[in-house]
Design a protein around this motif. Sequence first.
Motif, short mmCIF file in Angstrom:
data_model
loop_
_atom_site.label_atom_id
_atom_site.label_comp_id
_atom_site.label_asym_id
_atom_site.label_seq_id
_atom_site.Cartn_x
_atom_site.Cartn_y
_atom_site.Cartn_z
N UNK A 8 0.88 -1.16 0.00
CA UNK A 8 0.00 0.00 0.00
C UNK A 8 0.92 1.22 0.00
N UNK A 9 0.88 2.01 -1.06
CA UNK A 9 1.80 3.12 -1.26
C UNK A 9 1.02 4.43 -1.25
N UNK A 10 1.44 5.37 -0.40
CA UNK A 10 0.73 6.63 -0.29
C UNK A 10 1.72 7.78 -0.20
N UNK A 11 1.33 8.92 -0.76
CA UNK A 11 2.16 10.13 -0.65
C UNK A 11 1.31 11.36 -0.92
N UNK A 12 1.76 12.47 -0.36
CA UNK A 12 1.21 13.78 -0.69
C UNK A 12 2.21 14.48 -1.60
N UNK A 13 1.69 15.26 -2.57
CA UNK A 13 2.55 15.97 -3.52
C UNK A 13 2.12 17.44 -3.57
N UNK B 189 -6.35 5.72 -5.71
CA UNK B 189 -7.14 6.87 -5.29
C UNK B 189 -6.26 8.09 -5.46
N UNK B 190 -6.75 9.08 -6.20
CA UNK B 190 -6.05 10.34 -6.41
C UNK B 190 -7.03 11.45 -6.07
N UNK B 191 -6.59 12.39 -5.23
CA UNK B 191 -7.47 13.49 -4.88
C UNK B 191 -6.69 14.72 -4.51
N UNK B 192 -7.28 15.87 -4.78
CA UNK B 192 -6.65 17.12 -4.41
C UNK B 192 -6.84 18.18 -5.46
N UNK B 193 -5.90 19.12 -5.49
CA UNK B 193 -5.95 20.22 -6.44
C UNK B 193 -4.54 20.61 -6.85
N UNK B 194 -4.40 21.76 -7.50
CA UNK B 194 -3.08 22.17 -8.01
C UNK B 194 -2.07 22.47 -6.90
N UNK B 195 -2.55 22.68 -5.68
CA UNK B 195 -1.63 22.96 -4.57
C UNK B 195 -1.18 21.70 -3.84
N UNK B 196 -2.10 20.74 -3.67
CA UNK B 196 -1.78 19.54 -2.90
C UNK B 196 -2.60 18.36 -3.43
N UNK B 197 -1.93 17.25 -3.70
CA UNK B 197 -2.57 16.05 -4.22
C UNK B 197 -2.16 14.86 -3.35
N UNK B 198 -3.11 13.96 -3.10
CA UNK B 198 -2.80 12.72 -2.39
C UNK B 198 -2.95 11.56 -3.36
N UNK B 199 -2.00 10.62 -3.28
CA UNK B 199 -2.04 9.41 -4.10
C UNK B 199 -1.99 8.21 -3.17
N UNK B 200 -2.85 7.24 -3.44
CA UNK B 200 -2.91 5.96 -2.72
C UNK B 200 -2.97 4.89 -3.80
N UNK B 201 -2.05 3.90 -3.74
CA UNK B 201 -1.98 2.88 -4.80
C UNK B 201 -1.41 1.59 -4.24
N UNK B 202 -1.98 0.47 -4.63
CA UNK B 202 -1.46 -0.85 -4.26
C UNK B 202 -0.62 -1.35 -5.43
N UNK B 203 0.64 -1.72 -5.15
CA UNK B 203 1.57 -2.15 -6.18
C UNK B 203 2.64 -3.04 -5.58
N UNK B 204 3.36 -3.73 -6.41
CA UNK B 204 4.51 -4.52 -5.96
C UNK B 204 5.81 -3.71 -6.05
#
Length: 83
Positions: A7-12, A36-51
Amino acid sequence: MEQYQFDTQALIEGISLSESELRKEITEKFVGNSLIVGGDSELMKVHYHTDYPGKVIDYLASLGDIFDIVIENMDRQSRGEKG
């Protein structure tokens, strides 16, 4: 066992892509699910399941300033161990 191990998550901050553009880029570049990707041009959150969480994080870092990075091992969690 989960289909993907991590489970990989980060804020950008400072990303120039829209939610839909980022979602498309991630699904085209990396194998995984539960995006799951959510946010706007100032802050975005990404959540992704990957190997391959490191590759996803490296890509996100190329798009802006990343922080609050979380990588959890879902296989360990499903066995009741610390992820």
